[in-house]
Design a protein around this motif. Sequence first.
Motif, PDB file in Angstrom:
ATOM      1  N   PHE A  92      14.075 -22.175  22.953  1.00  0.00           N
ATOM      2  CA  PHE A  92      15.142 -22.727  23.799  1.00  0.00           C
ATOM      3  C   PHE A  92      15.822 -23.937  23.167  1.00  0.00           C
ATOM      4  O   PHE A  92      15.235 -24.669  22.387  1.00  0.00           O
ATOM      5  CB  PHE A  92      14.587 -23.076  25.193  1.00  0.00           C
TER       6      PHE A  92
ATOM      7  N   SER B  37      19.295 -26.751  24.291  1.00  0.00           N
ATOM      8  CA  SER B  37      20.500 -27.044  25.084  1.00  0.00           C
ATOM      9  C   SER B  37      20.948 -28.464  24.797  1.00  0.00           C
ATOM     10  O   SER B  37      20.149 -29.323  24.427  1.00  0.00           O
ATOM     11  CB  SER B  37      20.207 -26.895  26.580  1.00  0.00           C
TER      12      SER B  37
ATOM     13  N   TYR C 165      19.307 -28.443  33.976  1.00  0.00           N
ATOM     14  CA  TYR C 165      18.988 -27.251  33.189  1.00  0.00           C
ATOM     15  C   TYR C 165      17.926 -27.583  32.131  1.00  0.00           C
ATOM     16  O   TYR C 165      16.953 -26.849  31.955  1.00  0.00           O
ATOM     17  CB  TYR C 165      20.270 -26.715  32.536  1.00  0.00           C
TER      18      TYR C 165
ATOM     19  N   ARG D  86      14.585 -27.745  33.567  1.00  0.00           N
ATOM     20  CA  ARG D  86      14.001 -26.425  33.779  1.00  0.00           C
ATOM     21  C   ARG D  86      13.362 -25.895  32.485  1.00  0.00           C
ATOM     22  O   ARG D  86      12.270 -25.330  32.499  1.00  0.00           O
ATOM     23  CB  ARG D  86      15.069 -25.436  34.253  1.00  0.00           C
ATOM     24  N   LEU D  87      14.070 -26.072  31.367  1.00  0.00           N
ATOM     25  CA  LEU D  87      13.544 -25.568  30.094  1.00  0.00           C
ATOM     26  C   LEU D  87      12.232 -26.274  29.730  1.00  0.00           C
ATOM     27  O   LEU D  87      11.262 -25.639  29.322  1.00  0.00           O
ATOM     28  CB  LEU D  87      14.581 -25.768  28.990  1.00  0.00           C
ATOM     29  N   TYR D  88      12.210 -27.603  29.881  1.00  0.00           N
ATOM     30  CA  TYR D  88      10.991 -28.350  29.544  1.00  0.00           C
ATOM     31  C   TYR D  88       9.847 -28.018  30.509  1.00  0.00           C
ATOM     32  O   TYR D  88       8.705 -27.900  30.102  1.00  0.00           O
ATOM     33  CB  TYR D  88      11.252 -29.855  29.561  1.00  0.00           C
TER      34      TYR D  88
ATOM     35  N   SER E  38       9.266 -25.248  31.990  1.00  0.00           N
ATOM     36  CA  SER E  38       8.637 -23.963  31.690  1.00  0.00           C
ATOM     37  C   SER E  38       7.830 -24.051  30.390  1.00  0.00           C
ATOM     38  O   SER E  38       6.846 -23.344  30.220  1.00  0.00           O
ATOM     39  CB  SER E  38       9.663 -22.830  31.649  1.00  0.00           C
ATOM     40  N   GLN E  39       8.224 -24.969  29.503  1.00  0.00           N
ATOM     41  CA  GLN E  39       7.445 -25.172  28.276  1.00  0.00           C
ATOM     42  C   GLN E  39       6.089 -25.837  28.586  1.00  0.00           C
ATOM     43  O   GLN E  39       5.120 -25.653  27.847  1.00  0.00           O
ATOM     44  CB  GLN E  39       8.236 -26.047  27.290  1.00  0.00           C
TER      45      GLN E  39
ATOM     46  N   ASN F  23      11.829 -25.602  39.694  1.00  0.00           N
ATOM     47  CA  ASN F  23      12.548 -26.588  38.879  1.00  0.00           C
ATOM     48  C   ASN F  23      12.860 -27.867  39.629  1.00  0.00           C
ATOM     49  O   ASN F  23      14.020 -28.198  39.878  1.00  0.00           O
ATOM     50  CB  ASN F  23      13.847 -25.993  38.305  1.00  0.00           C
TER      51      ASN F  23
END
Length: 422
Positions: free
Chosen positions: A246, A248, A258, A261-263, A265-266, A306
């Motif tokens: 990912f 962004s 956003y 959200r990426l972090y 899920s990591q 999130n």
Amino acid sequence: MLKAVILIGGPQKGTRFRPLSFEVPKPLFPVAGVPMLQHHIEACAKVPNMKEILLIGFYQPNEELNRFLFNAQQEFKISIRYLQEYAALGTGGGIYHFRDQIVSGSPEAFFVLNADVCSAFPLTEMLSFQKEHGEPNSFVILGTTANRKQSMNYGCIVENEETNEVMHYVEKPSTFVSDIINCGIYLFNPEIFQHIGTVFQKNQQDMLLEEPTNGWHRAEAIRLEQDIFTALAGQGRLYVYKTLSFWSQIKSAGSAIYASRLYLSQYHSNHPERLASSKEGGPKISGNVYIHPTANIDPTAMLGPNVSIGTGVTIGAGVRVRESIILHGANLQDHCCVLNSIVGWDSTIGKWARVEGTPSDPNPNDPYSKIDSETLFRDGKLTPSITILGCNVTIPSEVIILNSIVLPHKDLNRSFKNQIIL
């Protein structure tokens, strides 16, 4: 040995991040529960043989930055220093100005990372890629694939598909060039300074020919992308490592949600302890949620997916929070509903109130879609986006705040939609 440099910009940058950047320098804004920069520092500290991390920017050193650096040094057991530019010198000018600090102790190579990106930071992969590609003193850009339309908002890289050499580099082209874009994460070695020095000298020559203004400063303002990469492309020195993980940009407040959200899920793989789960006598958690241990949350609240909840936040009975960042000291009273919003420090949302924004997420059906850096206004109207409450805002009971931006220290007395409340 290795070093890392993180470019953190300065106070006149991050304007698209207002009103949140009024209270805290943008690089320290919390994303997924920790300051944005901490994700970078953590990734750098994990690289074997990393000796020092330098932050370069033109923020006045302040209490908050110093405290952050002190805590990060303690936590990651690595030297972290802040080098302050005398003016905005651009992405190349900053590292050139402090080149002595970077090359002291003679590192074989050093990373350069922009602070306003969120990424899985595949730094060790970039190192092994560099050993396999080109001569030992080649430079590596981290790239990712964007869709055709959006690629033009970024630096575009045309590669030789066999060797991954960068043949051609164009920053924000006006027509389609390539769907491989620059992620703002680089691996250099000290030889890069010769290339920047050439540009610096050329700038100085040009200054002498022009009328004398504040020339010294202008000669030193150098942009890595336009001034260095464009010239290096096609010379067998610059390579691109394409990542599938990912990535962004974090330009606007909407993109912070956003990135969060990426972090989050990591965190499943690298920080499972940071993710909350539904427990007996605790709030109902759906999806990935970060809750600071000092937050006080009623067990009938429902949070996620999130969501990140900062220090000392109070959340009352029956509250619903989704796709939002709640900053420290905020108070969400019983049965209020917060969706796609950022709730500022020490703000209060009254009972049964609804605070809602419009997500500015990339198109979920396009795997290469990136977040659009929307302009604030379109056709004379505010573009529907994340709702942002600045610090110390009070929202009364039973009102709706929709797609709005509320500046700090406001007491609202009615509902608003699609407005900036000054």
